[in-house]
Write a protein that holds these residues in place. Structure first.
Motif, PDB file in Angstrom:
ATOM      1  N   PRO A  15       0.811  -1.117   0.238  1.00 22.37           N
ATOM      2  CA  PRO A  15       0.140   0.229  -0.023  1.00 22.37           C
ATOM      3  C   PRO A  15       1.025   0.881  -0.021  1.00 22.37           C
ATOM      4  O   PRO A  15       1.997   1.392   0.917  1.00 22.37           O
ATOM      5  CB  PRO A  15      -0.712   0.342   1.519  1.00 22.37           C
ATOM      6  N   ARG A  16       0.471   2.316  -1.303  1.00 27.54           N
ATOM      7  CA  ARG A  16       1.324   3.441  -0.692  1.00 27.54           C
ATOM      8  C   ARG A  16       0.509   4.630   0.434  1.00 27.54           C
ATOM      9  O   ARG A  16       1.142   5.135   0.971  1.00 27.54           O
ATOM     10  CB  ARG A  16       0.811   3.769  -2.373  1.00 27.54           C
ATOM     11  N   HIS A  17      -0.134   4.438   0.294  1.00 28.43           N
ATOM     12  CA  HIS A  17      -0.953   5.103   1.602  1.00 28.43           C
ATOM     13  C   HIS A  17      -2.003   4.840   2.524  1.00 28.43           C
ATOM     14  O   HIS A  17      -3.129   3.770   2.200  1.00 28.43           O
ATOM     15  CB  HIS A  17      -2.126   6.011   0.215  1.00 28.43           C
ATOM     16  N   VAL A  18      -1.758   4.378   3.499  1.00 26.38           N
ATOM     17  CA  VAL A  18      -2.293   4.224   4.936  1.00 26.38           C
ATOM     18  C   VAL A  18      -2.810   5.039   6.106  1.00 26.38           C
ATOM     19  O   VAL A  18      -1.585   5.977   5.926  1.00 26.38           O
ATOM     20  CB  VAL A  18      -1.268   2.761   5.252  1.00 26.38           C
ATOM     21  N   ALA A  19      -4.117   4.866   6.161  1.00 28.80           N
ATOM     22  CA  ALA A  19      -5.325   5.106   7.533  1.00 28.80           C
ATOM     23  C   ALA A  19      -4.955   4.458   7.917  1.00 28.80           C
ATOM     24  O   ALA A  19      -5.537   3.482   8.865  1.00 28.80           O
ATOM     25  CB  ALA A  19      -6.011   5.592   6.649  1.00 28.80           C
ATOM     26  N   ARG A  52       7.468   5.956  12.974  1.00 32.82           N
ATOM     27  CA  ARG A  52       8.684   5.110  12.589  1.00 32.82           C
ATOM     28  C   ARG A  52       8.739   4.616  11.620  1.00 32.82           C
ATOM     29  O   ARG A  52       9.912   3.928  10.114  1.00 32.82           O
ATOM     30  CB  ARG A  52       9.249   5.799  13.603  1.00 32.82           C
ATOM     31  N   ALA A  53       8.063   3.433  11.967  1.00 33.51           N
ATOM     32  CA  ALA A  53       7.338   2.274  11.184  1.00 33.51           C
ATOM     33  C   ALA A  53       7.061   2.031   9.701  1.00 33.51           C
ATOM     34  O   ALA A  53       7.769   1.438   9.268  1.00 33.51           O
ATOM     35  CB  ALA A  53       6.316   1.172  12.097  1.00 33.51           C
ATOM     36  N   ALA A  54       6.278   3.093   9.604  1.00 33.78           N
ATOM     37  CA  ALA A  54       5.223   3.221   8.205  1.00 33.78           C
ATOM     38  C   ALA A  54       6.694   3.388   7.049  1.00 33.78           C
ATOM     39  O   ALA A  54       7.152   2.980   6.561  1.00 33.78           O
ATOM     40  CB  ALA A  54       4.783   3.946   8.346  1.00 33.78           C
ATOM     41  N   GLY A  58       8.207   1.700   3.964  1.00 38.76           N
ATOM     42  CA  GLY A  58       7.664   1.731   3.269  1.00 38.76           C
ATOM     43  C   GLY A  58       6.411   2.432   2.980  1.00 38.76           C
ATOM     44  O   GLY A  58       6.137   2.861   1.337  1.00 38.76           O
ATOM     45  N   VAL A  59       5.911   2.776   3.896  1.00 47.71           N
ATOM     46  CA  VAL A  59       4.586   3.488   3.729  1.00 47.71           C
ATOM     47  C   VAL A  59       4.408   4.841   3.480  1.00 47.71           C
ATOM     48  O   VAL A  59       5.352   5.804   3.972  1.00 47.71           O
ATOM     49  CB  VAL A  59       4.274   3.066   4.488  1.00 47.71           C
ATOM     50  N   GLU A  60       4.286   5.269   1.874  1.00 46.09           N
ATOM     51  CA  GLU A  60       4.441   6.840   1.315  1.00 46.09           C
ATOM     52  C   GLU A  60       3.774   7.100   1.735  1.00 46.09           C
ATOM     53  O   GLU A  60       4.227   9.176   2.775  1.00 46.09           O
ATOM     54  CB  GLU A  60       4.144   6.082  -0.511  1.00 46.09           C
ATOM     55  N   VAL A  61       2.222   7.974   1.987  1.00 45.43           N
ATOM     56  CA  VAL A  61       1.571   8.299   3.238  1.00 45.43           C
ATOM     57  C   VAL A  61       0.633   7.816   4.247  1.00 45.43           C
ATOM     58  O   VAL A  61       0.316   6.799   4.375  1.00 45.43           O
ATOM     59  CB  VAL A  61       0.440   8.479   2.222  1.00 45.43           C
ATOM     60  N   ARG A 127       7.969  23.974   7.934  1.00 42.96           N
ATOM     61  CA  ARG A 127       9.237  23.856   8.067  1.00 42.96           C
ATOM     62  C   ARG A 127       8.888  22.207   7.113  1.00 42.96           C
ATOM     63  O   ARG A 127      10.418  22.420   7.088  1.00 42.96           O
ATOM     64  CB  ARG A 127       9.457  23.400   9.385  1.00 42.96           C
ATOM     65  N   THR A 128       8.949  21.321   6.894  1.00 45.61           N
ATOM     66  CA  THR A 128       8.347  20.487   6.184  1.00 45.61           C
ATOM     67  C   THR A 128       8.503  20.426   4.686  1.00 45.61           C
ATOM     68  O   THR A 128       8.196  19.517   4.127  1.00 45.61           O
ATOM     69  CB  THR A 128       7.546  19.015   7.259  1.00 45.61           C
ATOM     70  N   ALA A 129       7.537  21.751   4.616  1.00 47.13           N
ATOM     71  CA  ALA A 129       7.117  21.454   3.076  1.00 47.13           C
ATOM     72  C   ALA A 129       7.851  21.235   1.922  1.00 47.13           C
ATOM     73  O   ALA A 129       7.513  20.345   0.660  1.00 47.13           O
ATOM     74  CB  ALA A 129       6.508  23.474   2.704  1.00 47.13           C
ATOM     75  N   ALA A 130       8.853  21.656   1.882  1.00 49.53           N
ATOM     76  CA  ALA A 130       9.862  21.088   0.894  1.00 49.53           C
ATOM     77  C   ALA A 130      11.106  20.021   0.706  1.00 49.53           C
ATOM     78  O   ALA A 130      11.068  19.439   0.422  1.00 49.53           O
ATOM     79  CB  ALA A 130      11.134  22.543   0.366  1.00 49.53           C
ATOM     80  N   ASN A 131      10.080  18.578   1.729  1.00 49.43           N
ATOM     81  CA  ASN A 131      10.734  17.236   2.763  1.00 49.43           C
ATOM     82  C   ASN A 131      10.233  16.828   1.573  1.00 49.43           C
ATOM     83  O   ASN A 131       8.897  16.920   1.028  1.00 49.43           O
ATOM     84  CB  ASN A 131      10.321  17.471   3.495  1.00 49.43           C
ATOM     85  N   PRO A 132      11.114  16.139   0.795  1.00 54.40           N
ATOM     86  CA  PRO A 132      10.811  14.747  -0.179  1.00 54.40           C
ATOM     87  C   PRO A 132       9.804  13.908   0.028  1.00 54.40           C
ATOM     88  O   PRO A 132       9.400  13.108  -0.937  1.00 54.40           O
ATOM     89  CB  PRO A 132      11.828  14.177  -1.014  1.00 54.40           C
ATOM     90  N   GLY A 133       9.529  13.450   1.000  1.00 51.07           N
ATOM     91  CA  GLY A 133       8.715  12.542   1.581  1.00 51.07           C
ATOM     92  C   GLY A 133       9.660  11.840   2.338  1.00 51.07           C
ATOM     93  O   GLY A 133      10.618  11.221   2.248  1.00 51.07           O
ATOM     94  N   PRO A 134       8.874  10.644   2.718  1.00 46.98           N
ATOM     95  CA  PRO A 134       7.137  10.426   3.148  1.00 46.98           C
ATOM     96  C   PRO A 134       6.344  11.487   3.592  1.00 46.98           C
ATOM     97  O   PRO A 134       6.728  12.522   4.195  1.00 46.98           O
ATOM     98  CB  PRO A 134       7.039   8.869   3.549  1.00 46.98           C
TER      99      PRO A 134
END
Length: 243
Positions: A15-19, A52-54, A58-61, A127-134
């Protein structure tokens, strides 16, 4: 516009996106004859652990249901404690989010919260807007029905002003107005504590998400539990209405 899910994803796709609906803090405390605030404090520790675990898995979102628009019905003291814990989380975790390249987003009616908390949230987002992700998404003072109604009103207003042809409104156009528009489609929604309902969370977005209800109370949910959930997702055959 928001991306549409691709049909016939193969078994084993991550999954890319987990809620997550983080439920069970109060029951965790009650089982231990502790005040509810103790459960909420342990719930914050679980947020740190799972965020941290996500990233590690490798969870993207990761989208977390932190405070619903209905939670205002709780006792004033409990609401005050929850807001205090949110302040503490933002203050204590922001440096790590920045260093790990995590982008923070907040959805819901958070701009109606106390001015100092709004300022903290705005500063953390900036402050985190430019971060590449996740990406870590916090649903705060959020209700899915209110989100859907807000989109409907905006589209109706555009149609009334003749800036939008109602005939052109389709799923993609509607999704483009949701607060999650720039995120990948929701793949997996987990609810802890054994309850089996969505509680006004991501109702539109969850249309084709896999739903997993686990008995574990949120403060006890750990990396192994998340890994098990992702493994369960990997065994699902996602057809999106097809064969």
């Amino acid at each position: 516009m928001a991306a549409r899910p691709s049909p016939d994803l193969p078994t084993g796709t991550a999954p890319r996106h987990v809620a997550i609906i983080m439920d069970g803090n109060g029951r965790w405390a009650k089982k231990r004859f502790l005040p509810r605030i103790a459960g909420h404090k342990q719930g914050v520790e679980a947020v740190r652990r799972i965020a941290r675990a996500a990233r590690k898995l490798g969870v993207e979102v990761l989208t977390l249901y932190a405070f619903s628009s209905e939670n205002w019905r709780r006792p004033e003291e409990e609401v005050r404690d929850l807001m205090g814990l949110l302040r503490h989380f933002l203050a204590s975790e922001l440096d790590e989010l920045v260093s790990e390249g995590v982008k923070l987003r907040v959805i819901g009616g958070w701009r109606g919260l106390a001015p100092d908390l709004v300022a903290m949230i705005e500063a953390a987002i900036a402050r985190t807007a430019a971060n590449p992700g996740p990406t870590l998404v916090i649903a705060l003072n959020y209700g899915a029905q209110a989100e859907i109604l807000s989109v409907a009103r905006r589209l109706a207003e555009q149609a009334r002003e003749d800036t939008l042809d109602p005939a052109t409104i389709d799923e993609a156009r509607f999704e483009a107005e949701l607060e999650t528009a720039e995120l990948p489609p929701l793949d997996l929604l987990i609810r802890t504590s054994g309850e089996q309902r969505l509680s006004n969370f991501l109702l539109w977005q969850a249309a084709y998400a896999e739903l997993l209800f686990v008995d574990t109370l949120w403060p006890d949910f750990d990396e192994a539990a998340l890994a098990d959930a992702l493994a369960w997702f990997g065994q699902r055959q996602r057809r999106f209405g097809g064969l």
